[in-house]
Design a protein around this motif. Structure first.
Motif, PDB file in Angstrom:
ATOM      1  N   ILE A 108       0.738  -1.093   0.038  1.00 10.01           N
ATOM      2  CA  ILE A 108      -0.098   0.006   0.103  1.00 10.01           C
ATOM      3  C   ILE A 108       0.961   1.254  -0.015  1.00 10.01           C
ATOM      4  N   PHE A 109       1.931   1.065   0.785  1.00  9.01           N
ATOM      5  CA  PHE A 109       2.676   2.424   1.066  1.00  9.01           C
ATOM      6  C   PHE A 109       3.883   2.588   0.217  1.00  9.01           C
ATOM      7  N   GLU A 110       4.391   1.527  -0.437  1.00 11.56           N
ATOM      8  CA  GLU A 110       5.744   1.292  -1.188  1.00 11.56           C
ATOM      9  C   GLU A 110       6.755   1.524  -0.082  1.00 11.56           C
ATOM     10  N   LYS A 111       7.710   2.106  -0.299  1.00 16.04           N
ATOM     11  CA  LYS A 111       8.731   2.245   0.631  1.00 16.04           C
ATOM     12  C   LYS A 111       8.429   2.992   2.110  1.00 16.04           C
ATOM     13  N   VAL A 112       8.707   2.150   2.857  1.00 16.52           N
ATOM     14  CA  VAL A 112       8.546   2.894   4.235  1.00 16.52           C
ATOM     15  C   VAL A 112       9.422   2.353   5.400  1.00 16.52           C
ATOM     16  N   LEU A 113       9.914   3.478   6.012  1.00 19.30           N
ATOM     17  CA  LEU A 113      11.014   3.282   7.303  1.00 19.30           C
ATOM     18  C   LEU A 113      10.302   2.689   8.548  1.00 19.30           C
ATOM     19  N   LEU A 114      11.211   1.916   9.143  1.00 19.39           N
ATOM     20  CA  LEU A 114      10.683   1.545  10.448  1.00 19.39           C
ATOM     21  C   LEU A 114      11.681   1.985  11.330  1.00 19.39           C
ATOM     22  N   PHE A 115      11.491   2.565  12.593  1.00 18.42           N
ATOM     23  CA  PHE A 115      12.402   2.955  13.443  1.00 18.42           C
ATOM     24  C   PHE A 115      11.636   2.483  14.971  1.00 18.42           C
ATOM     25  N   GLY A 116      12.768   2.215  15.926  1.00 18.42           N
ATOM     26  CA  GLY A 116      12.406   2.128  17.176  1.00 18.42           C
ATOM     27  C   GLY A 116      13.408   1.505  18.005  1.00 18.42           C
ATOM     28  N   LYS A 117      13.208   0.569  19.100  1.00 20.26           N
ATOM     29  CA  LYS A 117      14.356   0.012  19.917  1.00 20.26           C
ATOM     30  C   LYS A 117      14.742  -1.115  19.231  1.00 20.26           C
ATOM     31  N   GLY A 118      16.183  -1.309  19.267  1.00 16.80           N
ATOM     32  CA  GLY A 118      16.887  -2.575  18.713  1.00 16.80           C
ATOM     33  C   GLY A 118      17.012  -3.301  19.495  1.00 16.80           C
ATOM     34  N   GLY A 119      18.122  -4.532  19.207  1.00 18.16           N
ATOM     35  CA  GLY A 119      18.314  -5.240  19.972  1.00 18.16           C
ATOM     36  C   GLY A 119      17.563  -6.678  19.526  1.00 18.16           C
ATOM     37  N   THR A 120      18.053  -7.815  20.370  1.00 22.95           N
ATOM     38  CA  THR A 120      17.787  -9.104  20.178  1.00 22.95           C
ATOM     39  C   THR A 120      15.959  -9.438  20.329  1.00 22.95           C
ATOM     40  N   LEU A 121      15.642  -8.629  21.232  1.00 28.90           N
ATOM     41  CA  LEU A 121      14.162  -8.665  21.762  1.00 28.90           C
ATOM     42  C   LEU A 121      13.118  -7.962  20.982  1.00 28.90           C
ATOM     43  N   ILE A 122      13.684  -7.523  19.737  1.00 30.00           N
ATOM     44  CA  ILE A 122      12.793  -6.582  18.867  1.00 30.00           C
ATOM     45  C   ILE A 122      11.508  -7.056  18.372  1.00 30.00           C
ATOM     46  N   GLU A 123      11.604  -8.411  18.284  1.00 24.61           N
ATOM     47  CA  GLU A 123      10.120  -8.993  17.648  1.00 24.61           C
ATOM     48  C   GLU A 123       9.009  -9.143  18.978  1.00 24.61           C
ATOM     49  N   ILE A 124       9.603  -9.086  20.170  1.00 27.43           N
ATOM     50  CA  ILE A 124       8.357  -9.319  21.249  1.00 27.43           C
ATOM     51  C   ILE A 124       8.225  -8.019  21.790  1.00 27.43           C
ATOM     52  N   GLU A 125       9.372  -6.879  21.768  1.00 25.52           N
ATOM     53  CA  GLU A 125       9.018  -5.625  22.313  1.00 25.52           C
ATOM     54  C   GLU A 125       8.208  -4.917  21.430  1.00 25.52           C
ATOM     55  N   LYS A 126       8.424  -4.913  20.279  1.00 27.17           N
ATOM     56  CA  LYS A 126       7.564  -4.350  19.174  1.00 27.17           C
ATOM     57  C   LYS A 126       7.479  -2.673  19.432  1.00 27.17           C
ATOM     58  N   ASP A 127       8.600  -2.159  19.743  1.00 29.01           N
ATOM     59  CA  ASP A 127       8.404  -0.649  20.407  1.00 29.01           C
ATOM     60  C   ASP A 127       9.262   0.210  18.972  1.00 29.01           C
ATOM     61  N   ILE A 128       8.174   0.164  17.984  1.00 25.70           N
ATOM     62  CA  ILE A 128       8.682   0.477  16.579  1.00 25.70           C
ATOM     63  C   ILE A 128       7.624   1.617  15.959  1.00 25.70           C
ATOM     64  N   CYS A 129       7.906   2.351  15.140  1.00 28.86           N
ATOM     65  CA  CYS A 129       7.020   3.252  14.486  1.00 28.86           C
ATOM     66  C   CYS A 129       7.754   3.172  13.014  1.00 28.86           C
ATOM     67  N   TYR A 130       6.540   3.651  12.280  1.00 29.12           N
ATOM     68  CA  TYR A 130       6.492   3.592  10.663  1.00 29.12           C
ATOM     69  C   TYR A 130       6.825   5.250  10.426  1.00 29.12           C
TER      70      TYR A 130
END
Lengths: 634, 634
Positions: A108-130
């Motif tokens: 829908i939006f073509e190229k989109v950036l994701l930014f947030g907290k990094g590290g190995t727990l990223i998938e469970i923390e999901k502290d991410i914005c678009y």
């Protein structure tokens, strides 16, 4: 891609990365920054750590060369033999706060950036914005500020963190992602070190996607001086009858088209061939005849087509919709629908829908993907006498889409607020652009949050609902106000720019509940000393001396009036709570509240307030009977 | 406290901690596990890292002794001279996933554990849950599962994580916290290492708090065979009149007390001295006479006091409330209020409130701290004809509190659901215990989420609102159902145990929106093949073939009936959405829906459905006109 190649791309956009050196297999290693990391640098191996291809925490050159031997041995054990093309890369080892930045190619939006907290727990923390690749500084900051990790700015645990520095880095990534042929990438971590942000562990997938072409509209959908109803009929159970009847009341010139009919509502009925030139055609005939009719009318110079007929994508018939899309492009026309409820144009009092509800004049431009949601909202609006400047039922969106609708309503001066009910989106980037360009508020409700609802939405419109969080996050940053109920799309658009709120109540408990609901959304005004002393004169001494203004359970209409007189200019919106207490003269209170434009009454009850609510309704005064519902106008 | 002392306490409860050795200042250091950490071990220094008192990543004994020298030098630089009492501690250096556990002493809940993600970002991530020291296994797991970090169980990124192991460790901390004189503690990180959880960085603050004494109630508040209304009056503007009038209609024997009156409602009026023995007294007289009256009546054997009179804590008069509390303890009586609205006892049809609304018989036991919220809910309930078994207006809770109320209603068989509106709480541990012991659902709405609302609540009741998140989290884990609107406290208690939901709709869009609202709360039932084929017989071929069951826009009452007949036993609750479509015969549909007990109609509109809603209301059938509102019964 190998590290060094990625680092080269990053360098091109001045994105900081660790210092490094690449060595041929045969070369002795030496480096001048410690601790450092040694990695095998080869396209042969995708998961280096798993085969012992990475050694960290190396403190001197002696250990560095020892580490190289250990890697070679370990690779051999895993059956990997190295040759002349293989290399080693030494990188400085950095420490800092782990952030994340990535890029995806969304349908829908073509190229989109994701930014947030990094590290190995990223998938469970999901502290991410678009973040959209076209987002400007303000929009980027708005997105970043929705993450928890953004709370480290400007200072956390004694260290300084610079939000502007992050902004500059994000803008470099926007540029890189837009300019390079990159399908997706992720940097985890994007390390906030003592010398600023450094892209430490980078992965880039090259490639490109061909995006669908967006065609801007040249003509307004609301140029409706001459309107033909194709499929107008005298059969009351058919939508062609309802549309014809609704359309008749307007200032536009209406033509009925039906080859089997001579007269309808004592007007002449035409065939497609005898029909004079029109600017707008509403089509309510079996789907098989739709394309042919559009072709004929387009050739005759008709610019706007509202296709009511169903039997397209929602029934699996996608090819006909592609044909409609092509026709729209070829003839430079607007095609709304198919499978829609119609449009409403208040300037001409022109109701080209088959909805039964009376539509009042007003300032809301309502755009709905679902016909049923639209009829439900119109039914509610007609009860509360909420008015509309324009209505567009989008249907399957073969041609005319949300970006077009927003652009269209932005140009219409009598539309003061745009309200959108969306299930799926197309042309996300154009939609965001349209929102960014707006000079008026746009309210958005999007369904399809849950997996189950996405499935349900797909089965009924044939449209893909898309990633809910992404749509909401990007639209919000671009400037849309996200609503969490369909009803709140049609409440009090005049309160969209509210900053300060005052609560007046005859009971403490409900005042506290509403305070919970308001705070976080808007600011509760602070009462200045002159207001306080004025209130002291008219209120019993036990009043709350604060906002919420608790005027005590025995308050009568006079006390409400005295209070409102004093505070009416002290805020943009005044919630007035009335609970059924012993002394409450609710009808008199209702009469008082009508006088105050900024007052939004909440009659918290039901049976006791039937008459009071009728008084408010008669005066087209918006009111509520629930605190929660009332808070949704914010 | 010094590390070694803390480790000793942990050892006592078999809580794993790093291996360590303590050395005198003069001793040479040696250790057998590497890497290790060296720290100065002294009460002189609170922030060791800030003065160079900690060195990590030590790889052998030679480096260990070198590190010692570096620490001594660094401390000297910071002006810290060491003496014979100072020691060094060497600890094994562990790595793993950072969790957190801590303990606090809360004003409401006394000793409470906090568990969640650990590390340096803990304050901004706030991935934390609360666990009562008396929580059992199930309750602990329920709390833990509300954290994001719990998603690592049972496996994350190829590593196994054992939830039962965490449970065992948490239980050890519960025991330690209850048994030891600890004021607060925190372990950050509680490291999940290869050998399981290890408490790595521990801080303990010793001390103890004296908690208030909770006195369980011996008599039921609802033994109301003989009731005296103290302050009954013929003055219609006074609450004493309203209560007397409401009370008259009951099966209980009612006595009016007023020294200035001979007759009221053609009944004899007593003085406190001439009054025969009663079990219950409602007191509605000026606050200054309240204590004296309670004393007199208590001596005469009265067991239940409902104090309507205001002018206590809410007006700054706290000493009188302490006196009431003492009286309750001394005489073993129940004192409800002061500053309350009264109680209702359905068994005796006894309305001892001054609310104007008619109260219908039913199964909800409603407990409200706010009188105004109670009147508002009763007003709504009387419109929807929702019924109550018991009502308790709590007022200032000088004596009788929420724990008492929950215990009381648990014993009452005709009460099937307990609904609580709370602003502040007392005796949190007893409240949780009461919830845990329940055999019926308890619904809780708590106001005072925002800082501003806490302030507002305090100013009107004098009660501290407490930590919202803690109250909600602990109550939920103990078994309460948390509600997010006051109205949902009185909706459809019969649906509290719903597991599977079916949605029937005549429009796809609203079906998708409701699916969003339902999923996450309850399960959408899967339609089995026999149901599907039965539906195929009665529905048009374009129906959704799935749950939500979209029976298409032209559905009439017959199609609704055919569908409901087939699916009525396939779920615990069936939402039936009706939107105002062209063919919708809403009144006939309403008549159909009355027949189906599990059907909850949602007439999504207003003007078109006025008659249909009247039909439902007449039959006491719960219905909604908003999807969002409807979802709140779950």
């Amino acid at each position: 891609m190998k590290e060094a190649e990625i680092y080269e791309i990053l360098s091109k956009y001045e994105i900081p990365h660790p210092k490094y050196r690449v060595f041929k297999l045969s070369q002795d290693l030496n480096f001048d920054i410690f601790p450092c990391v040694l990695k095998i640098h080869s396209n042969k191996i995708s998961h280096k750590s798993d085969v012992g291809g990475v050694i960290t925490d190396i403190k001197n050159n002696r250990s560095l060369n020892a580490a190289k031997k250990r890697i070679i041995t370990s690779l051999k054990k895993h059956g990997i033999a190295l040759d002349e093309n293989d290399e080693f890369i030494v990188e400085e080892q950095l420490s800092g706060l782990e952030m994340f930045i990535g890029g995806i190619n969304d349908k829908i939006f073509e190229k989109v950036l994701l930014f947030g907290k990094g590290g190995t727990l990223i998938e469970i923390e999901k502290d991410i914005c678009y973040i959209d690749t076209y987002a400007d500084d303000e929009e980027i900051i708005k997105s970043v500020n929705t993450t928890k990790i953004s709370k480290i700015f400007p200072r956390f645990r004694g260290k300084e963190y610079d939000l502007n520095h992050l902004l500059e880095v994000i803008k470099k990534f926007q540029k890189m992602f837009e300019n390079e042929e990159i399908l997706e990438f992720d940097i985890n971590p994007l390390l906030y070190t003592d010398r600023g942000l450094v892209a430490v562990d980078a992965r880039i997938k090259k490639g490109s996607v061909r995006n669908k072409e967006f065609i801007p509209k040249k003509h307004s959908v609301f140029e409706n001086k001459k309107v033909a109803i194709i499929g107008a009929t005298d059969k009351k159970e058919k939508v062609g009858y309802a549309i014809a009847k609704n359309a008749l009341k307007s200032k536009a010139k209406i033509y009925f088209v039906n080859p089997k009919l001579k007269k309808l509502f004592s007007k002449k009925v035409y065939t497609l061939d005898t029909l004079p030139q029109v600017d707008t055609a509403v089509i309510a005939i079996p789907s098989v005849y739709v394309i042919e009719s559009v072709k004929k009318l387009a050739k005759k110079g008709c610019k706007n087509f509202i296709i009511i007929s169903a039997g397209f994508k929602e029934s699996g018939n996608t090819s006909a919709e592609l044909e409609l899309k092509e026709l729209a492009k070829e003839h430079n026309i607007n095609i709304i629908g198919p499978n829609c409820l119609g449009i409403y144009n208040d300037t001409l009092k022109l109701n080209l829908t088959f909805a039964k509800s009376r539509i009042y004049s007003g300032s809301i431009g309502l755009v709905s993907q679902s016909g049923a949601v639209l009829t439900a909202l119109l039914d509610k609006a007609s009860h509360y006498k909420t008015g509309f400047s324009h209505i567009i039922s989008m249907g399957n969106m073969a041609d005319f889409n949300f970006a077009h609708a927003v652009n269209e309503l932005n140009r219409q001066k009598n539309c003061k607020t745009i309200s959108i009910y969306a299930e799926g989106l197309q042309f996300g980037k154009e939609f965001l652009k349209a929102i960014r360009n707006l000079q008026k508020p746009v309210l958005l409700f999007k369904s399809g949050k849950s997996k189950e609802a996405k499935k349900a939405a797909f089965s009924h419109t044939g449209n893909i609902a898309g990633n809910y969080e992404m749509i909401i996050s990007l639209s919000k940053s671009a400037g849309a106000v996200i609503k969490d109920s369909i009803e709140s799309l049609i409440y009090a658009p005049q309160f969209q720019n509210v900053k300060e709120v005052i609560i007046v109540t005859n009971a403490g408990g409900p005042g506290a509940i509403l305070t919970d609901l308001v705070s976080g959304k808007k600011h509760l005004a602070t009462l200045d000393s002159s207001t306080l002393s004025a209130l002291n004169h008219v209120l019993p001494s036990t009043w709350s001396h604060n906002n919420p203004i608790d005027i005590i359970g025995d308050a009568t209409s006079k006390r409400y009036n005295d209070t409102l007189k004093i505070i009416h200019d002290k805020a943009d919106l005044i919630y007035v709570i009335v609970t059924p207490q012993f002394m409450t003269d609710s009808e008199e209170i209702a009469k008082i509240l009508i006088k105050y434009e900024k007052a939004v009454p909440i009659f918290l009850g039901k049976r006791s307030f039937i008459k009071a609510c009728k008084i408010l309704n008669k005066s087209r005064k918006l009111y509520f009977t629930s605190l929660e519902e009332a808070s949704k106008i914010l």
